[in-house]
Design an enzyme around this catalytic site. Structure first.
Site: not given
Ligand code: FES
Ligand code: ZN
Lengths: 139, 230
Positions: A37, A39, A64, A107
């Site tokens: 994602c 992050d 997130c 995550c």
């Molecule tokens: S959506 Fe990727 S770390 Fe949570």
């Protein structure tokens, strides 16, 4: 998608947000990203050189809610443990504690990666031999 | 995981029993509507999997098939056929949306070839160093810190000229990097479309890494744009 109460709690009151002095000999820093994602998460530990106990843990996560909650929980869990003990924490423990749904598993993996990377960095700094697992994560 | 059924494997038409491709929405023998096919999206449009797509042709085929699937045409058909016309339409639209968008098309093709991409995967190959560009992570992280600083300065009613200038510069740089990634991706499309098995596998690896990189860059550009625009 609804977040569990525990995620919301950590998200609203994240524990141990912050920064430790990266250049300190006692501090290990892990900076990791989730390619799923995009992050990013940084987790830092300050380790007592005598006892190898993690006395302080701080994180900073740009991502997130589940990633923030996972890293917040991770810092709570590793504080007071020895580095070897902290390495036994698995992302599945985090998933269970926070009731993360399947799309949010990565995550928690990010948080596990961050613990391993921080410990790996501390070991490298202090010339402690890496365990096989930590060696993989610190790459 | 996506269920991949080789669309070359024929299935029998429910009505006339003639064999047709598993991706066909209609029987090529008796023209009757078929249940939603299990094959991949490209073949629904009669295409080979490929990354350089003729988008006009794709759209024409969408319209042609949509017309044939229109529920009005099945008003007097059996209940099964009426249901299929709805289900086939939904599938056709999913397929179209996926193939039309260059990034989704690339991700889809990589998934067809077994890549673990997207949020539902805590990818087992995530510790593959090629998936974690450390210098990029540093930069992304630092910039996020600056963004946060700027937001809190603004909340306190201050503007830090220096910081804002930095961020505008950074945005330019990251916009440029995004463009670069997209150019590289297109070059890989070509390599994949025209390559043999080995060339394709190499291109798939490169494209997966480029898409990872792109996600970090994209988040960052989005956040910088949001903050600067506010
Ligand atoms: S959506 Fe990727 S770390 Fe949570
Ligand atoms: Zn038929």
């Amino acid at each position: 998608m609804a977040y569990s109460d525990k995620v919301v709690d950590h998200y609203n009151n994240p524990r141990n947000v912050g920064t430790l002095d990266k250049s300190s000999q006692e501090v290990g820093t892990g900076l990791v990203g989730a390619p799923e994602c995009g992050d990013v998460m940084r987790l830092q530990i300050r380790v007592n050189p005598e006892t190898q106990v993690i006395e302080e843990a701080k994180f900073k996560t740009f991502g997130c809610g589940s990633a923030i909650a996972s890293s917040s929980l991770a810092t709570e869990w590793i504080k007071g443990r020895t580095v070897e003990d902290a390495l036994t924490i698995k992302n599945t423990d985090i998933v269970k504690e926070l009731s993360l749904p399947p799309v949010k598993i990565h995550c928690s993996v990010l948080a596990e990666d961050a613990i391993r990377a921080a410990i790996g960095d501390w070991k490298k700094k202090n010339g402690v031999a890496e365990t096989a697992q930590a060696a993989v994560a610190a790459k | 995981m996506l269920k991949i059924v080789d669309s070359a494997v024929p299935v029998a038409c429910w009505s006339c029993s003639a064999a047709h491709k598993a991706s066909a929405l209609f029987c090529s023998n008796c023209s009757k509507i078929q249940p939603p096919p299990s094959g991949e999206y490209f073949s629904v449009f009669g295409l080979r999997p490929q990354l350089n797509l003729d988008l006009d042709a794709l759209e024409r085929e969408l319209h042609r098939l949509s017309r044939r699937l229109h529920p009005d045409r099945f008003a007097r058909a059996s209940e099964n056929e009426r249901e299929w016309s709805l289900a086939d339409t939904a599938l056709l639209n999913d397929a179209y949306r996926t193939l039309k968008d260059p990034l989704r098309r690339t991700e889809y093709l990589l998934k067809l070839h077994g890549a673990e991409i997207g949020e539902e995967h805590a990818g087992k190959d995530r510790r593959d160093p090629s998936r974690v560009p450390p210098d990029l992570l540093e930069e992304v992280f630092d910039l996020n810190m600056q963004l946060e600083e700027m937001r809190s300065a603004r909340q306190a009613g201050e503007t830090d000229q220096e910081l804002e200038k930095n961020l505008v510069e950074a945005k330019k740089k990251f916009d440029g990097l995004l463009e670069e990634v997209d150019r590289d991706l297109r070059a890989q499309w070509q390599a994949w479309d025209e390559g043999d098995q080995a060339a394709r596998e190499a291109a798939q690896k490169t494209m997966a890494a480029l898409l990872d990189r792109r996600r970090y860059l994209n988040n960052l550009v989005r956040d910088v744009t949001e903050t600067l625009g506010a």
